[in-house]
Design a protein around this motif. Structure first.
Motif, PDB file in Angstrom:
ATOM      1  N   GLY A 176      -3.920 -27.492 -52.613  1.00 41.94           N
ATOM      2  CA  GLY A 176      -4.197 -26.161 -52.058  1.00 41.94           C
ATOM      3  C   GLY A 176      -4.111 -26.196 -50.542  1.00 41.94           C
ATOM      4  O   GLY A 176      -3.406 -25.396 -49.918  1.00 41.94           O
ATOM      5  N   HIS A 177      -4.812 -27.166 -49.938  1.00 39.80           N
ATOM      6  CA  HIS A 177      -4.751 -27.311 -48.473  1.00 39.80           C
ATOM      7  C   HIS A 177      -3.305 -27.566 -48.030  1.00 39.80           C
ATOM      8  O   HIS A 177      -2.854 -27.042 -47.019  1.00 39.80           O
ATOM      9  CB  HIS A 177      -5.602 -28.501 -48.018  1.00 39.80           C
ATOM     10  CG  HIS A 177      -7.066 -28.398 -48.354  1.00 39.80           C
ATOM     11  ND1 HIS A 177      -7.690 -29.263 -49.230  1.00 39.80           N
ATOM     12  CD2 HIS A 177      -8.026 -27.551 -47.917  1.00 39.80           C
ATOM     13  CE1 HIS A 177      -8.981 -28.946 -49.305  1.00 39.80           C
ATOM     14  NE2 HIS A 177      -9.211 -27.914 -48.531  1.00 39.80           N
ATOM     15  N   LEU A 178      -2.606 -28.396 -48.809  1.00 34.41           N
ATOM     16  CA  LEU A 178      -1.265 -28.803 -48.387  1.00 34.41           C
ATOM     17  C   LEU A 178      -0.273 -27.644 -48.463  1.00 34.41           C
ATOM     18  O   LEU A 178       0.704 -27.607 -47.721  1.00 34.41           O
ATOM     19  CB  LEU A 178      -0.792 -30.013 -49.194  1.00 34.41           C
ATOM     20  CG  LEU A 178      -1.734 -31.239 -49.074  1.00 34.41           C
ATOM     21  CD1 LEU A 178      -1.201 -32.421 -49.864  1.00 34.41           C
ATOM     22  CD2 LEU A 178      -1.990 -31.636 -47.621  1.00 34.41           C
TER      23      LEU A 178
ATOM     24  N   LYS B 201      -7.910 -18.403 -52.478  1.00 38.46           N
ATOM     25  CA  LYS B 201      -8.986 -19.020 -53.279  1.00 38.46           C
ATOM     26  C   LYS B 201     -10.347 -18.548 -52.762  1.00 38.46           C
ATOM     27  O   LYS B 201     -11.266 -18.301 -53.541  1.00 38.46           O
ATOM     28  CB  LYS B 201      -8.847 -20.542 -53.173  1.00 38.46           C
ATOM     29  CG  LYS B 201     -10.062 -21.360 -53.490  1.00 38.46           C
ATOM     30  CD  LYS B 201     -10.286 -21.415 -54.958  1.00 38.46           C
ATOM     31  CE  LYS B 201     -11.360 -22.394 -55.387  1.00 38.46           C
ATOM     32  NZ  LYS B 201     -12.433 -22.652 -54.471  1.00 38.46           N
ATOM     33  N   ASP B 202     -10.477 -18.458 -51.434  1.00 35.60           N
ATOM     34  CA  ASP B 202     -11.708 -17.969 -50.805  1.00 35.60           C
ATOM     35  C   ASP B 202     -11.447 -16.553 -50.305  1.00 35.60           C
ATOM     36  O   ASP B 202     -11.393 -16.290 -49.101  1.00 35.60           O
ATOM     37  CB  ASP B 202     -12.116 -18.910 -49.667  1.00 35.60           C
ATOM     38  CG  ASP B 202     -12.369 -20.312 -50.183  1.00 35.60           C
ATOM     39  OD1 ASP B 202     -13.458 -20.562 -50.684  1.00 35.60           O
ATOM     40  OD2 ASP B 202     -11.445 -21.155 -50.117  1.00 35.60           O
ATOM     41  N   ALA B 203     -11.252 -15.640 -51.252  1.00 35.75           N
ATOM     42  CA  ALA B 203     -10.740 -14.307 -50.913  1.00 35.75           C
ATOM     43  C   ALA B 203     -11.719 -13.517 -50.051  1.00 35.75           C
ATOM     44  O   ALA B 203     -11.303 -12.744 -49.188  1.00 35.75           O
ATOM     45  CB  ALA B 203     -10.435 -13.545 -52.202  1.00 35.75           C
TER      46      ALA B 203
ATOM     47  N   THR C 130      -3.500 -18.971 -54.235  1.00 34.16           N
ATOM     48  CA  THR C 130      -4.289 -20.083 -54.782  1.00 34.16           C
ATOM     49  C   THR C 130      -3.405 -21.059 -55.552  1.00 34.16           C
ATOM     50  O   THR C 130      -2.615 -20.653 -56.404  1.00 34.16           O
ATOM     51  CB  THR C 130      -5.368 -19.521 -55.738  1.00 34.16           C
ATOM     52  OG1 THR C 130      -6.173 -18.616 -54.992  1.00 34.16           O
ATOM     53  CG2 THR C 130      -6.234 -20.631 -56.316  1.00 34.16           C
ATOM     54  N   VAL C 131      -3.555 -22.341 -55.247  1.00 35.41           N
ATOM     55  CA  VAL C 131      -2.858 -23.394 -55.992  1.00 35.41           C
ATOM     56  C   VAL C 131      -3.794 -23.869 -57.106  1.00 35.41           C
ATOM     57  O   VAL C 131      -4.993 -24.094 -56.867  1.00 35.41           O
ATOM     58  CB  VAL C 131      -2.485 -24.569 -55.060  1.00 35.41           C
ATOM     59  CG1 VAL C 131      -1.837 -25.695 -55.845  1.00 35.41           C
ATOM     60  CG2 VAL C 131      -1.558 -24.083 -53.951  1.00 35.41           C
ATOM     61  N   ARG C 132      -3.223 -24.026 -58.306  1.00 31.44           N
ATOM     62  CA  ARG C 132      -4.028 -24.363 -59.484  1.00 31.44           C
ATOM     63  C   ARG C 132      -3.585 -25.658 -60.134  1.00 31.44           C
ATOM     64  O   ARG C 132      -2.437 -26.079 -59.975  1.00 31.44           O
ATOM     65  CB  ARG C 132      -3.928 -23.227 -60.525  1.00 31.44           C
ATOM     66  CG  ARG C 132      -4.464 -21.937 -59.985  1.00 31.44           C
ATOM     67  CD  ARG C 132      -4.419 -20.770 -60.961  1.00 31.44           C
ATOM     68  NE  ARG C 132      -5.019 -19.628 -60.276  1.00 31.44           N
ATOM     69  CZ  ARG C 132      -6.324 -19.450 -60.137  1.00 31.44           C
ATOM     70  NH1 ARG C 132      -7.162 -20.291 -60.722  1.00 31.44           N
ATOM     71  NH2 ARG C 132      -6.802 -18.436 -59.454  1.00 31.44           N
TER      72      ARG C 132
HETATM   73  P1  AMP Z   1     -11.929 -25.706 -47.635  1.00 29.02           P
HETATM   74  O1  AMP Z   1     -11.559 -27.089 -47.209  1.00 29.02           O
HETATM   75  O2  AMP Z   1     -12.401 -25.621 -49.049  1.00 29.02           O
HETATM   76  O3  AMP Z   1     -12.843 -25.005 -46.652  1.00 29.02           O
HETATM   77  O4  AMP Z   1     -10.585 -24.877 -47.620  1.00 29.02           O
HETATM   78  C1  AMP Z   1      -9.782 -24.816 -46.471  1.00 29.02           C
HETATM   79  C2  AMP Z   1      -8.722 -23.762 -46.660  1.00 29.02           C
HETATM   80  O5  AMP Z   1      -7.930 -24.095 -47.801  1.00 29.02           O
HETATM   81  C3  AMP Z   1      -9.302 -22.364 -46.928  1.00 29.02           C
HETATM   82  O6  AMP Z   1      -8.490 -21.394 -46.272  1.00 29.02           O
HETATM   83  C4  AMP Z   1      -9.204 -22.247 -48.418  1.00 29.02           C
HETATM   84  O7  AMP Z   1      -9.120 -20.920 -48.884  1.00 29.02           O
HETATM   85  C5  AMP Z   1      -7.913 -22.999 -48.689  1.00 29.02           C
HETATM   86  N1  AMP Z   1      -7.876 -23.453 -50.081  1.00 29.02           N
HETATM   87  C6  AMP Z   1      -8.842 -24.151 -50.741  1.00 29.02           C
HETATM   88  N2  AMP Z   1      -8.488 -24.349 -52.029  1.00 29.02           N
HETATM   89  C7  AMP Z   1      -7.289 -23.752 -52.178  1.00 29.02           C
HETATM   90  C8  AMP Z   1      -6.396 -23.596 -53.278  1.00 29.02           C
HETATM   91  N3  AMP Z   1      -6.662 -24.079 -54.485  1.00 29.02           N
HETATM   92  N4  AMP Z   1      -5.238 -22.916 -53.075  1.00 29.02           N
HETATM   93  C9  AMP Z   1      -4.941 -22.403 -51.851  1.00 29.02           C
HETATM   94  N5  AMP Z   1      -5.741 -22.511 -50.780  1.00 29.02           N
HETATM   95  C10 AMP Z   1      -6.894 -23.171 -50.938  1.00 29.02           C
END
Ligand code: AMP
Length: 285
Positions: free
Chosen positions: A39-41, A152-154, A178-180
């Motif tokens: 997701g991050h990538l 993912k964090d809408a 969102t990546v799943r």
């Molecule tokens: P986090 O490290 O969980 O704070 O997430 C950092 C960023 O990555 C935020 O903008 C999240 O919304 C995004 N992110 C986290 N999980 C996913 C995912 N599964 N798909 C896409 N973006 C994501």
């Protein structure tokens, strides 16, 4: 593969970025809390395509965790993250300490508006104050042309879009889908805290949200949809419901008559962790 520069202090980062920005290079920014996954990538991939330089931050932000939440238990692996960031094409990885980001206690709080009263804002009081504080600091430190946030964090994304608009911040916000996992579970750093059995059940969350989307298309009321989605989750998993909520997106209000899109969002508690997920549904006509 280009070099990855790892930086721990604000001053070093600003010196390096200043040099690049004076040469007219554009900066894409990907803020994260680390323990990187695909997701991050995918945020990095999009940033890579649209900017000359990609900056990622990894900072588990104490200001957005409440008492009794999982700040200490939040998964961390700086070395693995650096390898993944390098392979994904991040140019600069900013990994500050809490003391670097918050040298003084207290100070100014940023209070988000009504978008922060629903969903995670209701069950995590003060969470989005802490998110906005760190996001504003990071935007001021990095001064990015574009910043990448996941759907993912809408709710977080919607609040940050409002923040940027209301305060005329320079950065443009880019939404990333969102990546799943293959079975539909949204990728999350917190998934490692699921037991094996919970990991098997957890795709029930996404299936229930998809059922919610069908019920929206059928024209059921918000209350009925929320109830059926919650029921589908508790019937098919051992998770307990923190909330299931249908709202206008990105306004996050209950007035869904005039909106183009609605969100069905949920938070589900398992034995050692709490997962969130959502589905955004376009409304016809
Ligand atoms: P986090 O490290 O969980 O704070 O997430 C950092 C960023 O990555 C935020 O903008 C999240 O919304 C995004 N992110 C986290 N999980 C996913 C995912 N599964 N798909 C896409 N973006 C994501």
């Amino acid at each position: 593969m280009a070099e990855l520069t790892i930086i721990h202090t604000i001053q070093e980062l600003q010196t390096l970025l200043g040099r690049n920005q004076r040469q007219g290079k554009t900066v894409g920014f990907v803020p994260t809390m680390g323990f990187l996954h695909e997701g991050h990538l995918s945020l990095v991939e999009q940033a890579r395509q649209q900017n000359d330089i990609v900056v990622m931050s990894i900072f588990v932000n104490p200001a957005q965790f409440g008492p009794g939440e999982d700040f200490e238990a939040y998964p961390r692996d700086a070395q693995r993250d650096a390898g993944l960031a390098h392979d994904a094409g991040v140019d600069i990885l900013f990994m500050p300490t809490p003391e670097e980001m918050y040298p003084q206690e207290g100070g100014i709080r940023i209070l988000p508006g009504s978008q922060a009263t629903e969903l995670c804002g209701a069950s995590r009081p003060g969470h989005f104050d802490g998110v906005l504080k760190v996001v504003l600091k990071l935007f001021n430190i990095v001064d990015p042309d574009r910043s990448y946030f996941g759907l993912k964090d809408a709710q977080q994304l919607a609040i940050i879009e409002t923040f940027v608009r209301d305060f005329n911040l320079r950065t443009k916000i880019v939404r990333v889908p969102t990546v799943r996992e293959q079975d539909g579970l949204a990728k999350s750093s917190r998934n490692v805290h699921l037991t094996e059995a919970e990991r098997q059940e957890a795709p029930a969350i996404q299936r229930a949200l998809q059922k919610g989307a069908l019920l929206v298309a059928e024209g059921l009321s918000a209350g009925e949809i929320e109830q059926q989605v919650a029921e589908a989750i508790v019937t098919n998993s051992t998770g307990s419901i923190d909330y299931v909520s249908l709202l206008a997106y990105p306004a996050l209000t209950k007035e869904i008559d005039q909106t183009n899109e609605v969100i069905v969002a949920c938070a589900v508690k398992f034995s050692k962790t709490r997962l969130i997920d959502n589905i955004i549904i376009p409304l016809k006509g």
